[in-house]
Design a protein around this motif. Structure first.
Motif, mmCIF file in Angstrom:
data_model
loop_
_atom_site.group_PDB
_atom_site.id
_atom_site.type_symbol
_atom_site.label_atom_id
_atom_site.label_comp_id
_atom_site.label_asym_id
_atom_site.label_seq_id
_atom_site.Cartn_x
_atom_site.Cartn_y
_atom_site.Cartn_z
ATOM 1 N N MET A 1 1.130 -1.200 -0.175
ATOM 2 C CA MET A 1 -0.312 0.385 -0.253
ATOM 3 C C MET A 1 1.466 1.169 -0.039
ATOM 4 S SD MET A 1 -3.366 1.180 2.444
ATOM 5 C CE MET A 1 -2.102 1.420 4.351
ATOM 6 N N TYR A 2 0.196 1.889 -0.980
ATOM 7 C CA TYR A 2 0.996 3.094 -1.192
ATOM 8 C C TYR A 2 0.445 4.406 0.280
ATOM 9 C CZ TYR A 2 4.067 1.679 -5.210
ATOM 10 O OH TYR A 2 4.751 0.884 -5.784
ATOM 11 N N LEU A 3 1.346 4.721 1.112
ATOM 12 C CA LEU A 3 0.970 5.771 1.812
ATOM 13 C C LEU A 3 0.783 7.530 1.355
ATOM 14 C CD1 LEU A 3 2.537 4.353 5.347
ATOM 15 C CD2 LEU A 3 -0.124 3.989 4.204
ATOM 16 N N ALA A 4 -0.129 8.009 1.810
ATOM 17 C CA ALA A 4 -0.270 9.589 1.131
ATOM 18 C C ALA A 4 0.350 10.387 2.651
ATOM 19 C CB ALA A 4 -1.639 10.026 1.184
ATOM 20 N N HIS A 5 -0.051 9.483 3.201
ATOM 21 C CA HIS A 5 1.015 10.825 4.378
ATOM 22 C C HIS A 5 1.524 10.009 6.008
ATOM 23 C CE1 HIS A 5 -2.696 13.393 3.221
ATOM 24 N NE2 HIS A 5 -2.004 13.910 3.400
ATOM 25 N N SER A 6 2.230 10.381 7.129
ATOM 26 C CA SER A 6 2.577 9.535 7.325
ATOM 27 C C SER A 6 2.088 8.849 8.641
ATOM 28 C CB SER A 6 3.998 10.223 8.675
ATOM 29 O OG SER A 6 4.658 10.908 8.259
ATOM 30 N N LEU B 1 8.101 9.019 3.757
ATOM 31 C CA LEU B 1 7.878 9.526 4.975
ATOM 32 C C LEU B 1 8.663 8.243 5.749
ATOM 33 C CD1 LEU B 1 4.250 8.307 3.342
ATOM 34 C CD2 LEU B 1 4.782 10.504 4.442
ATOM 35 N N ARG B 2 9.115 7.223 5.581
ATOM 36 C CA ARG B 2 10.012 6.328 6.102
ATOM 37 C C ARG B 2 10.739 7.347 6.935
ATOM 38 N NH1 ARG B 2 8.821 2.792 2.015
ATOM 39 N NH2 ARG B 2 11.646 3.212 1.851
ATOM 40 N N GLY B 3 10.931 8.221 6.575
ATOM 41 C CA GLY B 3 12.300 9.088 7.367
ATOM 42 C C GLY B 3 13.876 9.149 6.660
ATOM 43 N N GLU B 4 13.165 8.891 5.395
ATOM 44 C CA GLU B 4 14.834 8.047 4.527
ATOM 45 C C GLU B 4 15.361 9.690 3.494
ATOM 46 O OE1 GLU B 4 13.716 4.285 3.536
ATOM 47 O OE2 GLU B 4 13.553 3.586 5.160
ATOM 48 N N ALA B 5 14.308 10.161 3.278
ATOM 49 C CA ALA B 5 15.199 11.201 2.587
ATOM 50 C C ALA B 5 13.748 12.292 2.883
ATOM 51 C CB ALA B 5 14.039 10.788 1.220
ATOM 52 N N LYS B 6 14.699 13.331 1.739
ATOM 53 C CA LYS B 6 13.962 14.692 2.417
ATOM 54 C C LYS B 6 13.987 15.598 1.238
ATOM 55 C CE LYS B 6 15.935 15.945 7.245
ATOM 56 N NZ LYS B 6 17.259 16.544 7.820
ATOM 57 N N GLY B 7 12.888 16.168 1.138
ATOM 58 C CA GLY B 7 12.816 17.343 0.340
ATOM 59 C C GLY B 7 12.543 17.075 -1.451
ATOM 60 N N VAL B 8 11.130 16.425 -0.861
ATOM 61 C CA VAL B 8 10.772 15.487 -2.320
ATOM 62 C C VAL B 8 9.209 16.038 -2.560
ATOM 63 C CG1 VAL B 8 9.128 13.484 -2.892
ATOM 64 C CG2 VAL B 8 11.346 12.968 -1.187
ATOM 65 N N ASP B 9 8.869 16.604 -3.891
ATOM 66 C CA ASP B 9 8.538 16.863 -4.654
ATOM 67 C C ASP B 9 7.628 15.614 -4.867
ATOM 68 O OD1 ASP B 9 6.965 17.878 -7.043
ATOM 69 O OD2 ASP B 9 8.156 19.291 -8.077
#
Length: 179
Positions: free
Chosen positions: A1-6, A60-68
């Motif tokens: 499942m692809y999540l929209a939010h944390s 969302l898992r805290g493994e990346a930042k600054g995603v458009d």
């Protein structure tokens, strides 16, 4: 499942499909009296298309930042719907960062090109729209057909009426997404 939010404190997880469908429905409802329900539904359906990207899921898992996660939907809107998608594309492109000027449309026409124009701290969630669209379709969401005659009154983008119409479309998308 692809999540929209944390995942929220209560453990609720909102899927991308559920979020896109809910925003599309609400935006169309808000835009009904404006005569722009179809464009608002399209904008709602595509506004967070990039959330199907692996890079966004990593964020969302805290493994990346600054995603458009929004430009993919604007790009697809222009690619598939051409002039009929201009209003929705601009509303999508601006729903997190502010409504862009009409002359910035050419910057939204290619995710690969857009990826090179992003500020260094921001990356698109996925450079291939086909991947995002395939995941959306696998979740049971389909793009509406291209209208023979667009109902949106965008016309000449430089008239005051067209600019106000665009701001109304942008507003219904932002409100539907927030709620």
């Amino acid at each position: 499942m692809y999540l929209a939010h944390s995942t929220c404190d209560s453990g609720h997880q909102d899927s991308v499909a559920r979020h896109l469908q809910a925003v599309a429905t609400r935006a169309a409802e808000y835009a009904q009296d404006l005569g722009a329900a179809a464009e608002a539904r399209l904008a709602g359906l595509l506004h967070d298309l990039g959330k199907y990207g692996d890079l966004f899921q990593a964020r969302l898992r805290g493994e990346a930042k600054g995603v458009d996660h929004w430009s993919a939907g604007a790009c697809l809107c222009l690619e598939r719907y051409h002039k009929a998608g201009v209003g929705a594309a601009l509303a999508i492109a601006g729903h997190h960062i502010g409504l862009p000027a009409y002359d910035k449309l050419k910057d939204l026409c290619s995710l690969t090109g857009l990826a090179t124009k992003q500020p260094p701290e921001r990356r698109v969630s996925e450079e291939k729209i086909e991947i995002l669209l395939s995941r959306m379709n696998q979740d049971g969401l389909q793009l509406p057909p291209i209208p023979e005659t667009p109902s949106w009154r965008f016309g000449d983008p430089f008239t005051a009426a067209a600019m106000l119409d665009l701001r109304m479309l942008y507003s219904v998308l932002v409100d539907a997404d927030f709620i």
